[in-house]
Scaffold this active site. Structure first.
Site, PDB file in Angstrom:
ATOM      1  N   GLU A   8     117.041  69.882  30.006  1.00 41.31           N
ATOM      2  CA  GLU A   8     117.440  70.065  31.395  1.00 41.31           C
ATOM      3  C   GLU A   8     117.405  71.536  31.795  1.00 41.31           C
ATOM      4  OE1 GLU A   8     120.374  66.189  31.636  1.00 41.31           O
ATOM      5  OE2 GLU A   8     121.281  68.176  31.662  1.00 41.31           O
ATOM      6  N   CYS A  47     111.565  65.350  30.572  1.00 38.12           N
ATOM      7  CA  CYS A  47     112.015  64.109  29.945  1.00 38.12           C
ATOM      8  C   CYS A  47     111.576  64.057  28.480  1.00 38.12           C
ATOM      9  CB  CYS A  47     111.429  62.907  30.678  1.00 38.12           C
ATOM     10  SG  CYS A  47     111.993  62.733  32.389  1.00 38.12           S
ATOM     11  N   GLU A  53     110.137  61.603  26.872  1.00 39.47           N
ATOM     12  CA  GLU A  53     108.801  61.033  26.729  1.00 39.47           C
ATOM     13  C   GLU A  53     107.733  62.092  26.996  1.00 39.47           C
ATOM     14  OE1 GLU A  53     111.361  57.812  28.789  1.00 39.47           O
ATOM     15  OE2 GLU A  53     111.315  59.985  28.627  1.00 39.47           O
ATOM     16  N   CYS A 104     111.533  56.676  33.099  1.00 37.65           N
ATOM     17  CA  CYS A 104     111.550  56.850  34.546  1.00 37.65           C
ATOM     18  C   CYS A 104     110.132  56.612  35.087  1.00 37.65           C
ATOM     19  CB  CYS A 104     112.053  58.252  34.912  1.00 37.65           C
ATOM     20  SG  CYS A 104     110.896  59.592  34.520  1.00 37.65           S
TER      21      CYS A 104
END
Length: 134
Positions: free
Chosen positions: A45, A54, A56, A87
């Site tokens: 983050e 993310c 992934e 997401c």
């Protein structure tokens, strides 16, 4: 199912390294490429929220940096209880590098997984083949 166990353990180790001070929602991912190699990643983050990465995406980036471009399966592990799915942006990123039948394992902290495919999570995906139509 030793392959799935390996993906789970690698995602779990990556998740332990996640940098998630804002959401407090650490995620790990591990993928198996066409060569059989396993690449993992975690979410990272940033105080400027849109700049985060993310798990992934992190795993896909590691795969590409190693010179590979084909995902055969990927496992996503978030904090439990309950499974999380990639997401929308990550579904698109996975579709870029995976065939529609590639497996996506959704895991929780107990190791239990639900398995689906790229085409089930992102039906009618826009991908490299879509550009060839033009």
């Amino acid at each position: 199912m030793a392959g799935l166990d390996e993906l789970f353990e690698r995602a779990k180790a990556a998740r332990a390294q996640a940098y998630a001070p804002y959401s407090r929602f650490p995620v790990g991912a591990a993928l198996r490429s066409a060569s059989g190699a396993v690449f993992s990643g975690c979410n990272v983050e940033n105080a400027a929220y849109p700049l985060g990465v993310c798990a992934e995406t992190s795993a896909i980036s590691a795969m590409v940096a190693a010179g590979e471009t084909r995902i055969m399966e990927i496992l996503v592990l978030g904090p439990g209880p309950g499974r999380i799915a990639p997401c929308g942006a990550c579904r698109q990123r996975i579709a870029e590098f995976a065939p529609s039948e590639a497996l996506i394992h959704l895991a929780d902290e107990t190791g239990a997984a639900e398995t689906t495919s790229v085409s089930e999570l992102l039906p009618r995906a826009f991908g490299p083949a879509s550009l060839a139509r033009g």
